[in-house]
Design a protein around this motif. Structure first.
Motif, PDB file in Angstrom:
ATOM      1  N   MET A   1      49.290  33.574  42.831  1.00  0.00           N
ATOM      2  CA  MET A   1      50.163  33.035  41.785  1.00  0.00           C
ATOM      3  C   MET A   1      51.554  32.805  42.362  1.00  0.00           C
ATOM      4  O   MET A   1      52.193  33.741  42.833  1.00  0.00           O
ATOM      5  CB  MET A   1      50.222  33.993  40.590  1.00  0.00           C
ATOM      6  N   SER A   2      51.975  31.561  42.308  1.00  0.00           N
ATOM      7  CA  SER A   2      53.294  31.226  42.834  1.00  0.00           C
ATOM      8  C   SER A   2      54.376  31.593  41.828  1.00  0.00           C
ATOM      9  O   SER A   2      54.108  31.855  40.649  1.00  0.00           O
ATOM     10  CB  SER A   2      53.368  29.725  43.135  1.00  0.00           C
TER      11      SER A   2
ATOM     12  N   LEU B   1      55.633  38.631  43.919  1.00  0.00           N
ATOM     13  CA  LEU B   1      54.411  38.810  43.137  1.00  0.00           C
ATOM     14  C   LEU B   1      53.258  39.225  44.030  1.00  0.00           C
ATOM     15  O   LEU B   1      53.143  38.785  45.182  1.00  0.00           O
ATOM     16  CB  LEU B   1      54.051  37.505  42.422  1.00  0.00           C
ATOM     17  N   SER B   2      52.412  40.074  43.485  1.00  0.00           N
ATOM     18  CA  SER B   2      51.167  40.465  44.166  1.00  0.00           C
ATOM     19  C   SER B   2      49.991  40.130  43.249  1.00  0.00           C
ATOM     20  O   SER B   2      49.124  40.956  42.986  1.00  0.00           O
ATOM     21  CB  SER B   2      51.180  41.957  44.512  1.00  0.00           C
ATOM     22  N   LEU B   3      50.015  38.910  42.722  1.00  0.00           N
ATOM     23  CA  LEU B   3      49.015  38.479  41.744  1.00  0.00           C
ATOM     24  C   LEU B   3      48.197  37.325  42.315  1.00  0.00           C
ATOM     25  O   LEU B   3      48.737  36.431  42.974  1.00  0.00           O
ATOM     26  CB  LEU B   3      49.690  38.032  40.448  1.00  0.00           C
ATOM     27  N   ILE B   4      46.905  37.361  42.033  1.00  0.00           N
ATOM     28  CA  ILE B   4      45.986  36.302  42.449  1.00  0.00           C
ATOM     29  C   ILE B   4      45.209  35.839  41.220  1.00  0.00           C
ATOM     30  O   ILE B   4      44.628  36.658  40.503  1.00  0.00           O
ATOM     31  CB  ILE B   4      45.004  36.799  43.525  1.00  0.00           C
TER      32      ILE B   4
ATOM     33  N   PRO C   1      62.151  29.947  38.489  1.00  0.00           N
ATOM     34  CA  PRO C   1      61.270  30.522  39.527  1.00  0.00           C
ATOM     35  C   PRO C   1      62.023  31.404  40.515  1.00  0.00           C
ATOM     36  O   PRO C   1      61.482  32.416  40.982  1.00  0.00           O
ATOM     37  CB  PRO C   1      60.692  29.281  40.217  1.00  0.00           C
ATOM     38  N   GLU C   2      63.282  31.056  40.847  1.00  0.00           N
ATOM     39  CA  GLU C   2      64.029  31.854  41.829  1.00  0.00           C
ATOM     40  C   GLU C   2      64.410  33.229  41.288  1.00  0.00           C
ATOM     41  O   GLU C   2      64.778  34.124  42.064  1.00  0.00           O
ATOM     42  CB  GLU C   2      65.293  31.111  42.279  1.00  0.00           C
TER      43      GLU C   2
ATOM     44  N   ALA D   1      54.170  31.552  37.717  1.00  0.00           N
ATOM     45  CA  ALA D   1      54.517  32.720  36.915  1.00  0.00           C
ATOM     46  C   ALA D   1      55.656  32.409  35.944  1.00  0.00           C
ATOM     47  O   ALA D   1      55.642  32.836  34.782  1.00  0.00           O
ATOM     48  CB  ALA D   1      54.905  33.882  37.831  1.00  0.00           C
ATOM     49  N   ALA D   2      56.654  31.644  36.411  1.00  0.00           N
ATOM     50  CA  ALA D   2      57.770  31.273  35.530  1.00  0.00           C
ATOM     51  C   ALA D   2      57.292  30.401  34.386  1.00  0.00           C
ATOM     52  O   ALA D   2      57.737  30.556  33.236  1.00  0.00           O
ATOM     53  CB  ALA D   2      58.840  30.552  36.340  1.00  0.00           C
ATOM     54  N   ALA D   3      56.371  29.488  34.687  1.00  0.00           N
ATOM     55  CA  ALA D   3      55.839  28.625  33.627  1.00  0.00           C
ATOM     56  C   ALA D   3      55.061  29.430  32.594  1.00  0.00           C
ATOM     57  O   ALA D   3      55.173  29.194  31.378  1.00  0.00           O
ATOM     58  CB  ALA D   3      54.948  27.544  34.244  1.00  0.00           C
ATOM     59  N   LEU D   4      54.271  30.406  33.040  1.00  0.00           N
ATOM     60  CA  LEU D   4      53.524  31.253  32.112  1.00  0.00           C
ATOM     61  C   LEU D   4      54.461  32.092  31.254  1.00  0.00           C
ATOM     62  O   LEU D   4      54.270  32.208  30.030  1.00  0.00           O
ATOM     63  CB  LEU D   4      52.567  32.159  32.886  1.00  0.00           C
ATOM     64  N   LEU D   5      55.475  32.679  31.877  1.00  0.00           N
ATOM     65  CA  LEU D   5      56.429  33.482  31.109  1.00  0.00           C
ATOM     66  C   LEU D   5      57.170  32.627  30.087  1.00  0.00           C
ATOM     67  O   LEU D   5      57.414  33.062  28.952  1.00  0.00           O
ATOM     68  CB  LEU D   5      57.416  34.159  32.059  1.00  0.00           C
TER      69      LEU D   5
END
Length: 285
Positions: free
Chosen positions: A80-81, A105-108, A99-100, A85-89
């Protein structure tokens, strides 16, 4: 008896045709809603997130990705980039997230195969453990976050289309009574000649059923043409091959059933009215 269309006003024919058109259109819409709900449920059930807890950092992510690529029932695995992640949040919270500003993240993200068993999370966790990776498998929750929406949509679409079809069948039945009204004198003559109620009403019902069959076929054809036009407009570049792949045999049930249901409803309405006229003539006679 004359031909079924002889002496019948065009308005009546088109009333039946548009009733069939409306019923088929709603039926096709219900099938589309069912397909979309099924697709939503399938996508929801096939999505999972892996949170790598050990080893930390790039080493753990690389080991996890290698294990997931070899794991059974995993169709796709992608880290997960920060942008994702920013778009999901932002989608979940409703607030803009840059995003910055996201931490490391350690998510796949996982896409599971359609044949994945119920204990797929346990199997994936074991595959990661064998590769020296500790991780948490997060599946879509079963009691919240959209769970059960697909089933509710399918149920609502089915019952709504069924109720609408019954209303259209009632309209067709009531409209077809006009055929019996135009044949009232003929029914009276049949009663005077000794014809039974079933014989007299049956002739009128056959005429109405034939009219309903033709009107139902026309209405179903119009609804099918409109549905294909909408698909072609909604999917740019779609051709006949794509349509054949998209349309399932079950999707054609409303089109195939419309002429026969319209014929039955029209015949029933005309039969009931002709039977009443015959009973009145028999009492007067």
């Amino acid at each position: 008896m004359k031909n079924a269309l002889a002496g019948v006003e065009r308005a009546l024919f088109w009333t039946l045709a548009f009733a069939a058109f409306a019923a088929v259109a709603v039926g096709l819409g219900a099938r589309a809603a069912d397909r979309l709900a099924s697709h939503y449920d399938a996508e929801r059930a096939s999505y999972a997130i892996v949170r790598v807890t050990y080893p930390e950092g790039p080493e753990g992510m690389e080991a996890a990705e290698a294990a997931l690529r070899a794991a059974p029932h995993v169709a796709e695995a992608a880290p997960m980039s920060a942008e994702r992640a920013a778009a999901l949040l932002a989608e979940w919270s409703g607030a803009a997230v840059r995003p910055e500003d996201m931490p490391a993240l350690s998510l796949i993200e996982l896409t599971l195969a359609a044949s994945a068993p119920r204990d797929v999370a346990t199997r994936i966790e074991r595959a990661l453990t064998r590769n020296g990776v500790s991780a948490e498998i997060i599946m879509a929750p079963q009691a919240s976050s959209g769970a059960g929406v697909g089933a509710r949509v399918r149920t609502a679409a089915l019952w709504g289309a069924g109720a609408f079809a019954l209303v259209m069948a009632l309209i067709v039945s009531l409209a077809a009574r006009g055929i019996a009204a135009r044949r009232r004198e003929w029914v009276i003559v049949m009663a005077d000649c000794g014809a039974t109620r079933s014989q007299a009403a049956g002739k009128v019902a056959d005429e109405a059923a034939l009219l309903g069959l033709g009107a139902g076929a026309v209405g179903a054809g119009l609804a099918g043409a409109v549905a294909i036009a909408i698909l072609l407009l909604a999917i740019p570049g779609a051709g006949l091959d794509a349509l054949r792949a998209m349309i399932l045999p079950i999707d054609l049930i409303p089109l195939a059933a419309a002429p026969f249901v319209t014929a039955i409803a029209a015949g029933a309405g005309a039969r009931a009215a002709a039977g009443q006229f015959h009973a009145q003539a028999a009492r007067l006679g």
